[in-house]
Motif scaffolding. Structure first.
Motif, PDB file in Angstrom:
ATOM      1  N   ARG A 267     109.361 130.864  26.309  1.00 51.48           N
ATOM      2  CA  ARG A 267     110.757 130.488  26.094  1.00 51.48           C
ATOM      3  C   ARG A 267     111.108 129.178  26.766  1.00 51.48           C
ATOM      4  NH1 ARG A 267     112.291 135.160  29.813  1.00 51.48           N
ATOM      5  NH2 ARG A 267     112.933 134.134  31.733  1.00 51.48           N
ATOM      6  N   GLN A 268     110.310 128.768  27.751  1.00 55.16           N
ATOM      7  CA  GLN A 268     110.552 127.470  28.379  1.00 55.16           C
ATOM      8  C   GLN A 268     109.529 126.437  27.926  1.00 55.16           C
ATOM      9  OE1 GLN A 268     112.099 127.367  32.397  1.00 55.16           O
ATOM     10  NE2 GLN A 268     111.492 129.498  32.601  1.00 55.16           N
ATOM     11  N   GLY A 269     108.717 126.824  26.954  1.00 59.08           N
ATOM     12  CA  GLY A 269     107.724 125.888  26.441  1.00 59.08           C
ATOM     13  C   GLY A 269     106.612 125.616  27.435  1.00 59.08           C
ATOM     14  N   ASN A 270     106.496 126.452  28.482  1.00 55.74           N
ATOM     15  CA  ASN A 270     105.525 126.159  29.532  1.00 55.74           C
ATOM     16  C   ASN A 270     104.165 126.818  29.314  1.00 55.74           C
ATOM     17  OD1 ASN A 270     107.147 124.448  30.956  1.00 55.74           O
ATOM     18  ND2 ASN A 270     108.002 126.049  32.248  1.00 55.74           N
ATOM     19  N   TYR A 329     115.021 139.283  25.970  1.00 60.69           N
ATOM     20  CA  TYR A 329     115.654 138.027  26.377  1.00 60.69           C
ATOM     21  C   TYR A 329     114.885 136.826  25.819  1.00 60.69           C
ATOM     22  CZ  TYR A 329     117.869 134.444  29.212  1.00 60.69           C
ATOM     23  OH  TYR A 329     118.549 133.327  29.617  1.00 60.69           O
ATOM     24  N   SER A 380      92.533 131.030  39.384  1.00 60.53           N
ATOM     25  CA  SER A 380      93.449 131.272  38.275  1.00 60.53           C
ATOM     26  C   SER A 380      93.548 130.005  37.438  1.00 60.53           C
ATOM     27  CB  SER A 380      94.825 131.655  38.802  1.00 60.53           C
ATOM     28  OG  SER A 380      95.333 130.613  39.598  1.00 60.53           O
ATOM     29  N   ASP A 382      95.671 127.141  34.904  1.00 61.19           N
ATOM     30  CA  ASP A 382      96.957 126.483  34.713  1.00 61.19           C
ATOM     31  C   ASP A 382      97.384 126.755  33.275  1.00 61.19           C
ATOM     32  OD1 ASP A 382      99.005 124.758  34.159  1.00 61.19           O
ATOM     33  OD2 ASP A 382      98.118 123.045  35.196  1.00 61.19           O
ATOM     34  N   THR A 384     100.085 126.135  31.772  1.00 62.43           N
ATOM     35  CA  THR A 384     100.892 125.077  31.144  1.00 62.43           C
ATOM     36  C   THR A 384     100.000 124.175  30.306  1.00 62.43           C
ATOM     37  OG1 THR A 384     102.292 125.105  33.093  1.00 62.43           O
ATOM     38  CG2 THR A 384     102.577 123.252  31.601  1.00 62.43           C
ATOM     39  N   THR A 385      98.821 123.859  30.842  1.00 63.93           N
ATOM     40  CA  THR A 385      97.929 122.935  30.143  1.00 63.93           C
ATOM     41  C   THR A 385      96.677 123.629  29.594  1.00 63.93           C
ATOM     42  OG1 THR A 385      96.771 122.480  32.211  1.00 63.93           O
ATOM     43  CG2 THR A 385      98.615 121.026  31.656  1.00 63.93           C
ATOM     44  N   THR A 387      94.210 124.277  31.447  1.00 63.26           N
ATOM     45  CA  THR A 387      93.087 123.828  32.282  1.00 63.26           C
ATOM     46  C   THR A 387      92.452 125.019  32.973  1.00 63.26           C
ATOM     47  OG1 THR A 387      94.197 121.740  32.668  1.00 63.26           O
ATOM     48  CG2 THR A 387      92.426 122.312  34.199  1.00 63.26           C
ATOM     49  N   ASN A 414      88.712 124.220  29.071  1.00 63.54           N
ATOM     50  CA  ASN A 414      90.110 124.413  28.752  1.00 63.54           C
ATOM     51  C   ASN A 414      90.190 125.710  27.963  1.00 63.54           C
ATOM     52  OD1 ASN A 414      92.478 124.195  26.774  1.00 63.54           O
ATOM     53  ND2 ASN A 414      92.926 122.620  28.299  1.00 63.54           N
TER      54      ASN A 414
ATOM     55  N   ASN B  63     116.866 126.770  33.280  1.00 65.13           N
ATOM     56  CA  ASN B  63     117.370 125.913  32.212  1.00 65.13           C
ATOM     57  C   ASN B  63     118.873 125.679  32.310  1.00 65.13           C
ATOM     58  OD1 ASN B  63     115.001 125.246  31.068  1.00 65.13           O
ATOM     59  ND2 ASN B  63     115.009 126.934  29.571  1.00 65.13           N
ATOM     60  N   SER B 168     112.401 120.798  32.369  1.00 66.42           N
ATOM     61  CA  SER B 168     112.921 122.094  32.782  1.00 66.42           C
ATOM     62  C   SER B 168     112.867 122.233  34.293  1.00 66.42           C
ATOM     63  CB  SER B 168     112.198 123.230  32.047  1.00 66.42           C
ATOM     64  OG  SER B 168     111.354 123.941  32.903  1.00 66.42           O
ATOM     65  N   THR B 204     109.167 121.171  35.322  1.00 69.53           N
ATOM     66  CA  THR B 204     108.231 120.825  34.254  1.00 69.53           C
ATOM     67  C   THR B 204     108.590 119.446  33.717  1.00 69.53           C
ATOM     68  OG1 THR B 204     108.191 123.142  33.636  1.00 69.53           O
ATOM     69  CG2 THR B 204     107.221 121.597  32.078  1.00 69.53           C
ATOM     70  N   ARG B 211     102.350 118.085  29.031  1.00 69.50           N
ATOM     71  CA  ARG B 211     103.284 118.840  29.842  1.00 69.50           C
ATOM     72  C   ARG B 211     102.616 119.196  31.160  1.00 69.50           C
ATOM     73  NH1 ARG B 211     107.733 122.232  28.432  1.00 69.50           N
ATOM     74  NH2 ARG B 211     107.741 121.424  26.326  1.00 69.50           N
ATOM     75  N   MET B 213     103.428 120.921  35.277  1.00 61.47           N
ATOM     76  CA  MET B 213     104.380 121.675  36.075  1.00 61.47           C
ATOM     77  C   MET B 213     104.007 121.520  37.542  1.00 61.47           C
ATOM     78  SD  MET B 213     104.935 125.736  35.918  1.00 61.47           S
ATOM     79  CE  MET B 213     105.545 126.042  34.304  1.00 61.47           C
ATOM     80  N   GLU B 415      92.598 126.260  44.485  1.00 59.99           N
ATOM     81  CA  GLU B 415      92.896 125.308  43.417  1.00 59.99           C
ATOM     82  C   GLU B 415      93.710 124.166  43.979  1.00 59.99           C
ATOM     83  OE1 GLU B 415      94.612 128.627  41.616  1.00 59.99           O
ATOM     84  OE2 GLU B 415      92.599 129.352  42.034  1.00 59.99           O
ATOM     85  N   LYS B 489      86.209 119.502  34.814  1.00 57.74           N
ATOM     86  CA  LYS B 489      85.422 119.258  33.601  1.00 57.74           C
ATOM     87  C   LYS B 489      85.189 117.781  33.346  1.00 57.74           C
ATOM     88  CE  LYS B 489      87.307 120.108  29.581  1.00 57.74           C
ATOM     89  NZ  LYS B 489      88.141 119.369  28.636  1.00 57.74           N
TER      90      LYS B 489
END
Lengths: 451, 491
Positions: A267-270, A329, A380, A382, A384-385, A387, A414, B63, B168, B204, B211, B213, B415, B489
Motif C-alpha cells: 500500500r505504500q509502494g515499498n 485496510y 534478511s 531488503d 524495497t529493492t 536485494t 536479487n 502517509n 513516503s 522512502t 526506490r 528506504m 547487514e 553481488k
C-alpha cells in the motif's frame, strides 16, 4: 489444559463480554465496536543432556478493543476481562480516537464482507499427556540425536510444547466468530563437535494434533544427521556458482515472497513486487496455491483479523502473479478487494510442472551437478529493492555428490532474479509454518568466500 | 545528588512498585514469601514470584495521516521453583491469594518423591548503593496527545520539505511504563519502575524508478521530553540523507576485505559477535565459542568490552534486574583478556559465582535468562579519519541494520544499510546490499585499530533470544577489522 467443555463455556463468556462492550460503546459514543478476545494455555517440557530441564505452564488472555468514532479508529488492549476493565479499555480507545484523523479506509468490514460461514476446520485436538510421559518423549528425541554419531556428545536441549486456545472476534456491525485451536510441537537441537569446531543444528515438527507429529525418535535422528552434516564447514572461493537450497531453508524465501506481495508493503509502494499483478514473477512451470480450509491444517482458519474469509486460490498460476495478500485496510488503500489475509497466512504450497516423484534430494544434487547446497541462511532481505545477501551454510557438491560441508560464506542476488530463475523444485517436500515446498535449484549466484 | 536524596528516590521507587503490584491486589510481602516457600515443596532449593504490569502506547503517522494509537495494559505474575538447574515455572494473569496458593502447590506436583534438599540461603541482595538511573514518572503522561501529534506532523513535514524525492514518511512514538516486583523464598523483596520512550522514522525516496528506504530513531528510559526539537531535526535530516545516498549506491563487492566500522549504533557488531557468546547460560553448558576461556587473550591489547546496566537513562539500563539483583558494570574483556561472563542467578550458581545483574525476562510469562543491558567497547586512541586513511581498498560501514549470531560456532552476520567503498584511504562510492560475515573469536583478534570516538547508540536496540525480546543499548568507537567476509553481488 482447556478441554472441549471449557471451550464451550469460554465462548459463552466471550459472547457476553462482547455484548457488554457493544452496549458500553453505544452509551459512550462509539459508532462501532470490534472486540478480539483470546485465551491460550501453554505448556512446555524440556530436557538437556539426559536431565529434566524445564516445565512451564502459562495461561494468557488478551483483549483488543477497537472503536470507530466519527470515522476515526483507535484501540486499546487489556489482559483483564472483568466488565470494569473492558469498560476502561473501551473508554481509553474512545479517548484516543478524539485525537486521530478521519480515515474511512480504517472502518470495520461491512456486514456483507464478514465471513458468513464459520467452518469447523477440525483444529482442536488437546494433548492430554502426563508430565513424566512428556519428559520421556523429550529424552527420547535427545537420545536419538546422540545415537547418530560419536561426535554428537551434547545438545542444546529437546522439548515438547503444546498450546490450546480460543480466538474470538465480534463486531457491532454484525459478526461473531470463535475458533478453538491447538498446536503442538517437538524439537531437538544437538551439537556436533569435531577438531575443536562446534555446530548446533535443529529439527522440529509442529502440528494441530499429536497424531500428525513426527515421532520423537525421528525428530532427534534428523536433527543429529543435520548437525553431523554441518560440522567442519569450510569456505569456498569467492565466485559465481549454481545453488541448490534445501526445502526447510526455502520456506524462509517463501516468507519473503509473501511479505513482498502483502498489503502493508504494497500500500505504500515499498515492495519490489509492487504493481506486478498479472506479470510473470516465477517461470511458467511454477504455481503457488493457498488453501485456508485444509482440515487440521497448521495454518488453516475460517477468517482473518478483519473477520473476512480467505479463498482457495492460485496466488501464482503458471508463473504469473494472480493475487496479493490483502488485509482490509491495505485493500481499500489499493482500491482492491480484501483477500482475507489480515494478520493471517494460510497453507501455501509451491508446485512445479517439472517435478517428478523421483526428484529426491539425491536426484536434485545430481541436477545441481557442481555447486553449493545451502542448508541454512542467516540475515534478511531488503524487500524495497529485492536485494538479497545472506550468510549461509551447506555443502560443496561436485558431480552430484557432497564433497565437504561449507560455512562462513555469503550468497547474493536479487529476489526477483531468484524467483524468475527458479530452475527446478524437488519432490523432497517439507512443511514449515504455512509453507509446503521441495528444494529449489537456482541459476548462478554470487558467493563471497575465501580469496 | 545528596545521599539523602538518593535514598529517598530509591525508597519512593520501591514504595511505588509495592503499592502498584502488591498492596493494590490485597497482597503483602509476608504472604508472597509464604507462597514462595510453599512453591519449594519438598523438592526445590530456590523459588521466587515476579509480578509485572506494563502500560504502553504508540502513535504514528503514515502517509501524512495520524493514526490514533493503541493503548494497552499487560499485568500478571510468574512463579518458579528450581532444584539445581531444573526449573518448574508457571504464569498467570489472575492476581489473587487463592490463585497464587494453588499455583504454588501445582508447581512441584509430580516431584513429591524427590529427596528433600535444603533451600539455598540468601543468594544475593539487590545492590543499590548508587542513585536511581531513571525517574519513576509515567512517560505516557509526560506529554498530552496534542504534543505527540504535533511532533509526528513536524517530522512528516520536515522530511518532505528536505527533498522532493521523499515519497513516503512513516514515524511513530512509543512509550511504556513498567512496574516489577520480586519476592524470593528467603524473604528478599524489591521492585523497580521503568519508563521507556522511542521515536522511529522511516523514509522512502524515489528517483528514476529506483526506490530506497532508510530508517533510524532514538529514545531511552525517560519521558517524551528526551525527544527535543533539535535532536528530532538531526535525526530526520540524517534519515533523509541516508535514503538519498542509497539511491546512488552500487552493488557491494563480494569476498574478504578490510572493513572500517563507524562508531555508536554499529556496536551491534559487538553485541552479536561477542556479547551473546559471553552470556552465562551458554558458557555454563559449554556451548559457546568462548566457553572455558576466562583469563585467555581473545583480542588485541586495547580491546576492552563492558556490559553496563548502570548508564543513566540508557535503553538497556536497570535499577535492578528481573531477579532483584542490582545492575552492574561488568568487564567482559579487559585489554584483550577475557575476564568474565554475564550471569543471572541460575547460571551464576551453576558456575559458582555471583549474578552480574543480567537476569532479564520479556515478561512475567517468560523465564529470566542471562541477557545484555548496554554493551559497548571502550575508546582507543586513533583519530577515526586516520583509520579510514589507513585502508587501501576496503569497505566503510556507516550504519548497520540488524544482525544474528550462532553462539555455538561463533559465526555472525549483519547487514550494512549504509556503506561506502574505501579507495586509497578515501571514502568513494556508496554501496548497497552488503552483508558482513565473521566469526566472533576471529573477528576480535582481527580488530587492528580502535578510534577515540566511543559513542553509545541513540536508544533503539531490540535483542531477541529464545523468543524473548528486550530493549538493549550498544556502542563502540570506530574500528578497523581486517579480513571480514563481505557478501554482495557486485565485483
Amino acid at each position: 489444559m482447556l478441554h472441549r467443555s471449557e471451550i464451550v463455556r469460554l465462548r459463552q463468556d466471550f459472547e457476553q463480554i462482547a455484548d457488554q462492550a457493544f452496549t458500553f460503546g453505544k452509551i459512550a459514543g462509539a459508532d462501532d465496536v470490534q472486540i478480539s478476545l483470546q485465551e491460550t494455555e501453554n505448556w512446555t517440557v524440556g530436557a538437556r543432556n539426559g536431565q529434566p530441564l524445564q516445565r512451564n505452564n502459562s495461561i494468557r488472555r488478551n483483549a483488543l478493543i477497537s472503536v470507530i468514532c466519527k470515522g476515526i479508529r483507535a484501540s486499546a488492549a487489556t489482559t483483564d476481562f472483568s466488565p470494569d476493565a473492558v469498560r476502561r479499555a473501551l473508554d481509553a480507545a474512545i479517548d484516543i480516537a478524539r485525537y486521530g484523523e478521519r480515515d474511512d479506509l480504517a472502518a470495520f468490514s461491512d456486514a456483507s464482507d464478514y465471513c458468513a460461514d464459520v467452518r469447523d476446520l477440525d483444529l482442536f485436538h488437546p494433548w492430554d499427556i502426563r508430565y513424566p510421559d512428556a519428559l520421556a518423549m523429550a529424552l527420547e528425541a535427545e537420545e536419538s540425536a546422540l545415537a547418530v554419531d560419536p561426535c554428537i556428545q551434547q545438545t542444546e536441549g529437546a522439548s515438547l510444547w503444546s498450546s490450546t486456545g480460543l480466538s474470538f472476534l465480534a463486531s457491532s456491525k454484525g459478526f461473531m466468530g470463535a475458533i478453538p485451536w491447538t498446536q503442538h510441537g517437538i524439537s531437538c537441537s544437538p551439537i556436533a563437535m569435531r577438531d575443536g569446531a562446534r555446530q548446533v543444528e535443529g529439527w522440529s515438527s509442529s502440528e494441530r494434533s499429536v497424531e500428525q507429529l513426527e515421532t520423537a525418535a525421528d525428530v532427534g535422528r534428523i536433527a543429529g544427521e543435520r548437525a553431523l552434516g554441518a560440522i567442519g564447514g569450510q569456505q569456498i572461493p569467492t565466485g559465481t556458482y549454481r545453488v541448490l537450497i534445501d526445502a526447510p531453508t526455502v520456506t524462509g524465501l517463501l516468507g519473503e515472497f509473501m511479505r513482498a506481495v502483502s498489503g502493508p508493503l504494497l500500500r505504500q509502494g515499498n515492495s519490489f513486487l509492487a504493481n506486478t499483478l498479472g506479470e510473470a514473477v516465477f517461470p511458467e512451470h511454477v504455481s503457488i496455491s493457498e488453501d485456508p480450509f485444509r482440515l487440521r491444517g497448521r495454518s488453516s482458519a475460517p477468517y482473518d483479523a478483519d473477520g473476512i474469509a480467505g479463498t482457495v486460490r492460485n496466488v501464482v498460476d503458471r508463473g504469473v502473479l494472480r493475487g496479493y495478500f490483502l488485509d482490509l485496510y491495505s485493500a481499500r488503500s489499493l482500491k482492491m478487494a480484501p483477500t482475507g489475509n489480515g494478520g493471517q497466512t494460510y497453507n501455501m504450497e509451491i508446485a512445479s510442472a517439472l517435478t517428478a516423484p523421483s526428484d529426491t534430494l539425491q536426484e536434485m544434487l545430481r541436477k545441481l551437478d557442481t555447486g553449493l547446497l545451502i542448508t541454512h541462511m542467516a540475515g534478511s532481505s531488503d524487500l524495497t529493492t529485492g536485494t538479497f545477501s545472506r550468510a549461509v551454510r551447506g555443502a560443496w557438491v561436485k558431480d552430484g555428490k557432497i564433497v565437504h560441508p561449507v560455512a562462513g560464506v555469503t550468497v547474493a542476488s536479487n529476489l526477483r532474479e531468484m524467483f524468475s530463475g527458479l530452475v527446478a523444485v524437488g519432490a523432497d517436500t517439507v512443511e514449515r509454518g504455512p509453507f509446503r515446498t521441495g528444494s529449489w535449484l537456482l541459476a548462478d549466484m554470487s558467493v563471497g568466500g575465501s580469496v | 545528588m545528596s545521599g539523602l536524596a538518593e535514598n529517598s528516590m530509591k525508597s519512593s521507587r520501591i514504595a511505588g512498585a509495592r503499592s502498584a503490584l502488591v498492596e493494590r491486589y490485597g497482597l503483602d510481602e509476608a504472604f508472597l514469601r509464604k507462597v514462595s516457600e510453599n512453591a519449594l515443596g519438598k523438592w526445590g532449593d530456590f523459588a521466587d514470584i515476579y509480578l509485572q504490569s506494563r502500560a504502553s502506547e504508540n502513535w504514528r503517522i503514515e502517509n501524512g495521516k495520524i493514526k490514533a494509537g493503541t493503548f494497552g495494559i499487560d499485568l500478571g505474575y510468574g512463579m518458579r521453583a528450581m532444584r539445581d538447574a531444573e526449573v518448574s515455572f508457571a504464569s498467570s494473569q489472575r492476581i489473587d491469594r487463592a490463585a497464587m496458593e494453588m499455583m504454588a502447590r501445582q508447581l512441584t506436583e509430580g516431584y513429591g518423591d524427590a529427596t528433600p534438599v535444603a533451600p539455598t540461603g540468601t543468594m544475593q541482595q539487590s545492590s543499590s548503593e548508587r542513585a536511581d538511573l531513571y525517574g519513576i514518572a509515567d512517560p505516557l503522561l509526560s506529554w498530552n496527545a496534542d504534543r505527540k501529534i504535533a511532533l509526528l506532523r513536524s517530522i512528516d513535514e520536515l522530511a518532505r520539505s528536505l527533498d522532493p524525492r521523499v515519497v513516503s514518511v512513516n514515524a511513530s512514538v512509543q512509550a511504556s511504563h513498567e512496574t516489577v516486583w520480586v519476592t524470593r523464598h528467603d524473604g528478599f523483596s524489591s521492585g523497580d519502575i521503568r519508563p521507556l520512550v522511542k521515536l522511529a522514522v522511516v523514509v522512502t525516496v524515489l528517483a528514476d524508478g529506483r526506490r530506497e528506504m532508510s530508517g533510524s530513531g532514538f529514545g531511552g528510559r525517560a519521558g517524551y521530553e528526551v525527544l527535543t526539537p533539535d535532536a528530532v531535526e538531526i535525526l530526520v535530516r540524517k534519515v533523509v540523507s541516508s535514503a538519498l545516498t542509497k539511491l546512488e549506491g552500487r552493488p557491494a563487492p563480494a569476498g574478504p576485505m578490510t572493513v572500517v566500522i563507524g562508531a555508536g549504533w554499529n556496536g551491534v557488531l559487538l553485541h552479536e559477535a561477542v556479547g551473546h557468546g559471553l552470556e552465562g547460560d551458554f558458557n555454563q553448558r559449554g556451548s559457546s565459542a568462548f566457553s572455558g576461556r576466562i583469563g585467555e587473550r581473545i583480542a588485541a591489547p586495547g580491546v576492552t568490552i563492558l556490559d553496563d546496566g548502570t548508564v543513566p537513562g540508557g535503553r538497556g539500563s536497570l535499577n535492578m534486574d528481573d531477579e532483584g539483583v542490582g545492575s552492574h558494570r561488568t568487564v567482559l574483556v579487559e585489554d584483550g583478556i577475557l575476564r568474565g561472563y554475564m550471569h543471572d542467578l541460575l547460571s551464576a550458581r551453576q558456575m559458582g559465582c555471583a549474578s552480574t545483574g543480567n537476569g532479564r525476562r520479556q515478561s512475567y510469562a517468560s523465564l529470566p535468562l542471562p541477557r545484555m543491558t548496554n554493551t559497548y567497547m571502550e575508546a582507543g586512541t586513533m583519530d577515526p579519519a586516520e583509520i579510514i586513511a589507513s585502508v587501501g581498498h576496503g569497505l566503510y560501514v556507516d550504519n548497520l541494520s540488524g544482525g544474528q549470531v550462532d553462539v555455538t560456532s561463533g559465526r555472525f552476520v549483519f547487514e550494512a544499510s549504509e556503506a561506502f567503498l574505501i579507495e586509497n584511504g578515501k571514502l568513494s562510492a556508496p554501496v548497497v546490499g552488503a552483508t558482513i560475515l565473521g566469526n566472533g573469536p576471529d573477528t576480535l583478534r582481527q580488530i587492528s585499530m580502535i578510534g577515540s570516538d566511543r559513542m553509545l547508540d541513540g536508544g533503539v536496540g531490540v535483542c531477541s533470544k529464545s523468543g524473548q525480546t528486550l530493549p538493549v543499548g550498544v556502542g563502540q568507537p570506530t574500528l578497523r577489522v581486517d579480513d571480514l567476509i563481505v557478501g554482495g553481488k557486485g565485483s
